[in-house]
Design a protein around this motif. Structure first.
Motif, PDB file in Angstrom:
ATOM      1  N   UNK A  34      -7.644  -1.259   2.169  1.00 41.90           N
ATOM      2  CA  UNK A  34      -7.846  -2.705   2.171  1.00 41.90           C
ATOM      3  C   UNK A  34      -7.474  -3.357   3.496  1.00 41.90           C
ATOM      4  N   UNK A  35      -6.374  -2.930   4.098  1.00 37.97           N
ATOM      5  CA  UNK A  35      -5.851  -3.639   5.272  1.00 37.97           C
ATOM      6  C   UNK A  35      -6.853  -3.744   6.429  1.00 37.97           C
TER       7      UNK A  35
ATOM      8  N   UNK B  96      -5.810   9.570   6.462  1.00 37.55           N
ATOM      9  CA  UNK B  96      -6.524   8.458   5.834  1.00 37.55           C
ATOM     10  C   UNK B  96      -6.414   7.172   6.657  1.00 37.55           C
ATOM     11  N   UNK B  97      -5.318   7.001   7.379  1.00 36.07           N
ATOM     12  CA  UNK B  97      -5.167   5.779   8.168  1.00 36.07           C
ATOM     13  C   UNK B  97      -6.297   5.655   9.193  1.00 36.07           C
ATOM     14  N   UNK B  98      -6.460   6.659  10.025  1.00 37.29           N
ATOM     15  CA  UNK B  98      -7.506   6.599  11.047  1.00 37.29           C
ATOM     16  C   UNK B  98      -8.882   6.498  10.410  1.00 37.29           C
ATOM     17  N   UNK B  99      -9.117   7.250   9.348  1.00 38.11           N
ATOM     18  CA  UNK B  99     -10.434   7.239   8.711  1.00 38.11           C
ATOM     19  C   UNK B  99     -10.785   5.852   8.185  1.00 38.11           C
ATOM     20  N   UNK B 100      -9.832   5.179   7.567  1.00 35.91           N
ATOM     21  CA  UNK B 100     -10.122   3.866   6.985  1.00 35.91           C
ATOM     22  C   UNK B 100     -10.313   2.796   8.055  1.00 35.91           C
ATOM     23  N   UNK B 101      -9.533   2.852   9.131  1.00 37.99           N
ATOM     24  CA  UNK B 101      -9.732   1.877  10.200  1.00 37.99           C
ATOM     25  C   UNK B 101     -11.060   2.128  10.919  1.00 37.99           C
TER      26      UNK B 101
ATOM     27  N   UNK C 176       4.485  -7.562  11.771  1.00 35.07           N
ATOM     28  CA  UNK C 176       4.870  -6.337  11.065  1.00 35.07           C
ATOM     29  C   UNK C 176       4.313  -6.297   9.650  1.00 35.07           C
ATOM     30  N   UNK C 177       3.677  -5.177   9.300  1.00 35.42           N
ATOM     31  CA  UNK C 177       3.267  -4.887   7.919  1.00 35.42           C
ATOM     32  C   UNK C 177       3.785  -3.496   7.581  1.00 35.42           C
TER      33      UNK C 177
ATOM     34  N   UNK D 116      -1.756 -13.203   1.315  1.00 33.86           N
ATOM     35  CA  UNK D 116      -3.161 -12.864   1.551  1.00 33.86           C
ATOM     36  C   UNK D 116      -3.512 -11.519   0.925  1.00 33.86           C
ATOM     37  N   UNK D 117      -2.602 -10.571   0.996  1.00 35.88           N
ATOM     38  CA  UNK D 117      -2.845  -9.260   0.379  1.00 35.88           C
ATOM     39  C   UNK D 117      -2.912  -9.408  -1.137  1.00 35.88           C
ATOM     40  N   UNK D 118      -1.981 -10.167  -1.716  1.00 35.65           N
ATOM     41  CA  UNK D 118      -2.007 -10.376  -3.169  1.00 35.65           C
ATOM     42  C   UNK D 118      -3.310 -11.045  -3.594  1.00 35.65           C
TER      43      UNK D 118
END
Length: 334
Positions: A92-93, A111-116, A195-196, A224-226
């Motif tokens: 989502x981010x 997964x981080x790199x793939x999703x971005x 920071x997140x 915003x995330x909620x």
């Protein structure tokens, strides 16, 4: 990683069905040491029928966020967003907070790199934390998966300040921070504007199937995330179990002590087998050696460990759940 297992997408631990197909005839039950999940879960009590039968109330979600804020060290529940698993937040981010460029401290959870990248971000993997300070935005796992590399809270704060100065973001995945002996979490730095943080519930509490995770951020970002997750994002059973488990500090302390002892036992066993321990956390160890040989040898004995196609001498070992599993691992290694 065998082609048949990698074909489904990025490499991950688990996939016992594929392991059983590859190692047909291996002893059962299969022992899954391929994931960094606490092998002895938090004891789930009986749940009221209403947790299954009705939609959760907003007050229940607020109570879970309060328990998470207290457990993780955030100053307010307003800085917490609860989701059905951290993986959903990882996906989502990039769409909620789009970035043109992102530096990721690697190697790390793929997964981080793939999703971005899927969201159109140009992703650069860097091997040195110092390089992150020059990036417009950055992401790291702390402690890191799979090698346990870690940065101090002060280092995270300095990176976050550098990101804020150029209007960027610092994303820190703290999935394996819960049970570590040092106060790694950057949650006390919030509400830092750049920071997140991501926190996984299922790994530390041994309840990965519950699907529960959290994002921690300044109140406006957390809200915003909620909002993006929508109402009833977390199930009633997950709300009830998560709230009770997060408040159980004595269990968490006992689990950390047990896992520390088990990690030392695993280190000794791996070293006796001729493997070099490179690092890890309370929930896994990364070892180096003849990884293909050991992956196959252990698989034929009904023990699944985690290989890495890009680093063919690496294997990650989770911790056995009981003495019978320890004995099987020892026999297979020695």
């Amino acid at each position: 990683m065998p082609a048949s297992m990698a074909a489904a997408g990025l490499e991950h631990g688990g996939r016992l069905g594929a392991a059983r197909a590859r190692f047909a005839g291996a002893p059962e039950p299969f022992i899954d040491l391929s994931t960094g999940i606490n092998p002895i879960p938090w004891p789930v009590p009986p749940l009221p029928a209403a947790a299954w039968a009705r939609l959760p109330e907003p007050e229940e979600e607020a109570a879970l966020r309060a328990a998470a804020a207290a457990a993780y060290g955030a100053a307010s529940p307003d800085m917490v967003a609860a989701a059905p698993g951290t993986q959903l937040l990882i996906q989502l981010l990039p769409r909620l907070f789009p970035l043109p460029r992102l530096a990721i401290l690697g190697p790390t959870y793929a997964e981080h790199a793939a999703c971005w990248r899927a969201a159109g971000t140009v992703v650069e993997e860097v091997a040195d934390a110092a390089a992150l300070a020059e990036a417009p935005a950055a992401l790291l796992c702390n402690p890191n998966n799979p090698d346990g590399r870690r940065l101090s809270r002060a280092e995270i704060g300095a990176l976050a300040d550098a990101m804020a100065a150029r209007g960027g973001l610092l994303l820190v995945d703290e999935a394996f921070a819960d049970l570590e002996p040092d106060p790694l979490s950057a949650a006390p730095l919030l509400p830092h504007p750049a920071l997140i943080l991501l926190r996984s519930f299922g790994k530390s509490y041994g309840l990965a199937g519950l699907r529960l995770g959290f994002a921690l951020a300044a109140p406006q970002r957390a809200a915003a995330i909620r909002a993006a997750l929508g109402p009833w994002a977390v199930s009633g059973p997950a709300l009830a179990i998560g709230r009770a488990a997060l408040a159980d500090a004595p269990w968490r302390a006992a689990a950390a002590a047990r896992l520390a002892a088990d990690g030392a036992r695993l280190d000794a066993l791996l070293q006796r087998a001729g493997l070099r321990v490179l690092g890890g956390t309370h929930l896994f160890r990364l070892a180096e050696g003849e990884a293909g040989h050991w992956h196959d040898r252990l698989g034929r004995q009904g023990i699944l460990v985690r290989p890495f196609a890009a680093r063919p001498r690496w294997l990650r070992f989770g911790l056995p759940p009981d003495e019978a599993a320890w004995e099987r691992l020892q026999r297979a290694l020695l």
